[in-house]
Design a protein around this motif. Structure first.
Motif, PDB file in Angstrom:
ATOM      1  N   TRP A   1      -3.452   0.260  -5.305  1.00  0.00           N
ATOM      2  CA  TRP A   1      -2.450   0.052  -4.257  1.00  0.00           C
ATOM      3  C   TRP A   1      -2.394   1.223  -3.283  1.00  0.00           C
ATOM      4  O   TRP A   1      -2.120   1.040  -2.103  1.00  0.00           O
TER       5      TRP A   1
ATOM      6  N   ALA B   1      -2.811   0.452   0.709  1.00  0.00           N
ATOM      7  CA  ALA B   1      -1.480   0.485   1.319  1.00  0.00           C
ATOM      8  C   ALA B   1      -1.486   0.165   2.805  1.00  0.00           C
ATOM      9  O   ALA B   1      -0.702  -0.667   3.284  1.00  0.00           O
TER      10      ALA B   1
ATOM     11  N   TYR C   1      -2.487  -3.442   3.360  1.00  0.00           N
ATOM     12  CA  TYR C   1      -1.396  -4.304   2.913  1.00  0.00           C
ATOM     13  C   TYR C   1      -0.277  -4.333   3.951  1.00  0.00           C
ATOM     14  O   TYR C   1       0.271  -5.397   4.267  1.00  0.00           O
TER      15      TYR C   1
ATOM     16  N   HIS D   1       2.498  -7.350   4.579  1.00  0.00           N
ATOM     17  CA  HIS D   1       3.895  -7.013   4.834  1.00  0.00           C
ATOM     18  C   HIS D   1       4.590  -7.970   5.799  1.00  0.00           C
ATOM     19  O   HIS D   1       5.698  -8.449   5.501  1.00  0.00           O
TER      20      HIS D   1
ATOM     21  N   GLY E   1       6.474  -2.001  -2.552  1.00  0.00           N
ATOM     22  CA  GLY E   1       5.315  -2.117  -1.665  1.00  0.00           C
ATOM     23  C   GLY E   1       5.500  -1.239  -0.438  1.00  0.00           C
ATOM     24  O   GLY E   1       5.921  -0.090  -0.533  1.00  0.00           O
ATOM     25  N   THR E   2       5.227  -1.814   0.736  1.00  0.00           N
ATOM     26  CA  THR E   2       5.422  -1.044   1.972  1.00  0.00           C
ATOM     27  C   THR E   2       6.810  -1.245   2.568  1.00  0.00           C
ATOM     28  O   THR E   2       7.062  -0.873   3.708  1.00  0.00           O
TER      29      THR E   2
ATOM     30  N   ASP F   1       8.378   2.497  -6.085  1.00  0.00           N
ATOM     31  CA  ASP F   1       7.084   1.874  -6.359  1.00  0.00           C
ATOM     32  C   ASP F   1       6.257   2.861  -7.162  1.00  0.00           C
ATOM     33  O   ASP F   1       6.442   4.076  -7.041  1.00  0.00           O
TER      34      ASP F   1
ATOM     35  N   MET G   1       2.029   3.528  -1.309  1.00  0.00           N
ATOM     36  CA  MET G   1       3.021   2.582  -0.812  1.00  0.00           C
ATOM     37  C   MET G   1       4.320   3.298  -0.434  1.00  0.00           C
ATOM     38  O   MET G   1       4.895   3.054   0.636  1.00  0.00           O
TER      39      MET G   1
ATOM     40  N   GLY H   1       7.175  -8.079  -6.848  1.00  0.00           N
ATOM     41  CA  GLY H   1       6.856  -6.784  -7.418  1.00  0.00           C
ATOM     42  C   GLY H   1       6.829  -6.794  -8.935  1.00  0.00           C
ATOM     43  O   GLY H   1       5.778  -6.591  -9.552  1.00  0.00           O
TER      44      GLY H   1
END
Length: 259
Positions: free
Chosen positions: A10, A14, A17, A22, A50-51, A69, A74, A111
């Motif tokens: 991840w 990042a 993503y 996102h 996540g982001t 996270d 992230m 998540g």
């Protein structure tokens, strides 16, 4: 260890993503937030953030938000936003370093469903939710969403003898609303209300000029030969026909429960 259980995966993904996933997951984050009234007095936790699709949107209500996270990459993307009412920390959602009953609303948008011990993740969410507070969890249905869903469907058409990507255990276990509800109750929540929410992932056919970037996060793609990848790209173009955008209907289950 599966790829999605590795923080280094991840970390490296990042920025990609943030650009590709996102904006889409933010649609479901908004749907989740619409079900929970927040105010500047609210204390909000976003687990496996996540982001920050949920955390950054929740911050717009004025609430005090903590985004956690296990991926430093992230967390760094959330911190870049520089919002005064958002704190971002590296933390394992299966063992939250947080006090009991310390948040009014605890969210996890796609998540906790990735955790090796997702039951522990749900229980940790419940532990840090105050009595009378709210827990909100979003999961995909059995075959995932967006490009993952499309790629799985195409593989089944083109290579029916080939096994596809193994989805995280929780995605399979929570695909039925009644099973999802039971899991939340076992974790320590009560009165779960579960709704299906569907949005179209808008696949821009121009992205097929770099299919490794488009599909590269999926083992369903990386396990293919170059010739098979070319077949997949051709099938996407066939499905799109004359359209520049191919919509991929993707359904999530969003659960809202009380502590």
């Amino acid at each position: 260890m599966q790829q999605f259980e590795n923080p280094a995966h991840w970390d490296s993904a990042a920025q990609h993503y943030e650009k590709t996933a996102h904006p889409f997951t933010a649609l479901y984050a908004q749907a989740a937030l619409a079900r929970v009234p927040l105010s500047p007095e609210s204390r909000v936790l976003d687990v496996a953030a996540g982001t920050g699709a949920l955390a950054l949107a929740a911050a717009q209500t004025g609430a005090q938000v903590l985004a956690t996270d296990f991926s430093p990459g992230m967390v760094a993307r959330i911190a870049v936003a520089g919002l005064r009412n958002v704190d971002a920390r590296v933390m394992d959602g299966q063992a939250l370093a947080l006090s009991d009953a310390s948040f009014d609303a605890v969210f996890s948008i796609f998540g906790v469903i990735m955790f090796p011990d997702w039951r522990k993740g749900l229980a940790e969410m419940a532990r840090v939710t105050r009595p009378g507070g709210t827990g909100v969890v979003a999961t995909w249905q059995a075959r995932g969403a967006a490009t993952f869903l499309l790629l799985g469907q195409i593989r089944q058409t083109l290579f029916p003898e080939r096994a596809g990507m193994t989805m995280p255990e929780a995605v399979q276990a929570l695909s039925a609303p009644e099973d999802f509800a039971r899991a939340l109750i076992a974790a320590g929540y009560r009165d779960p209300q579960i709704e299906r929410v569907t949005h179209d992932y808008q696949l821009d056919l121009a992205a097929l000029s770099d299919p490794d970037s488009l599909f590269g996060m999926s083992p369903d793609w990386t396990s293919l030969t170059d010739a098979e990848k070319a077949e997949v790209v051709a099938e996407v173009r066939r499905l799109a026909g004359d359209r520049a955008i191919l919509p991929i209907p993707s359904t999530a289950l969003i659960a809202v429960a009380t502590r």
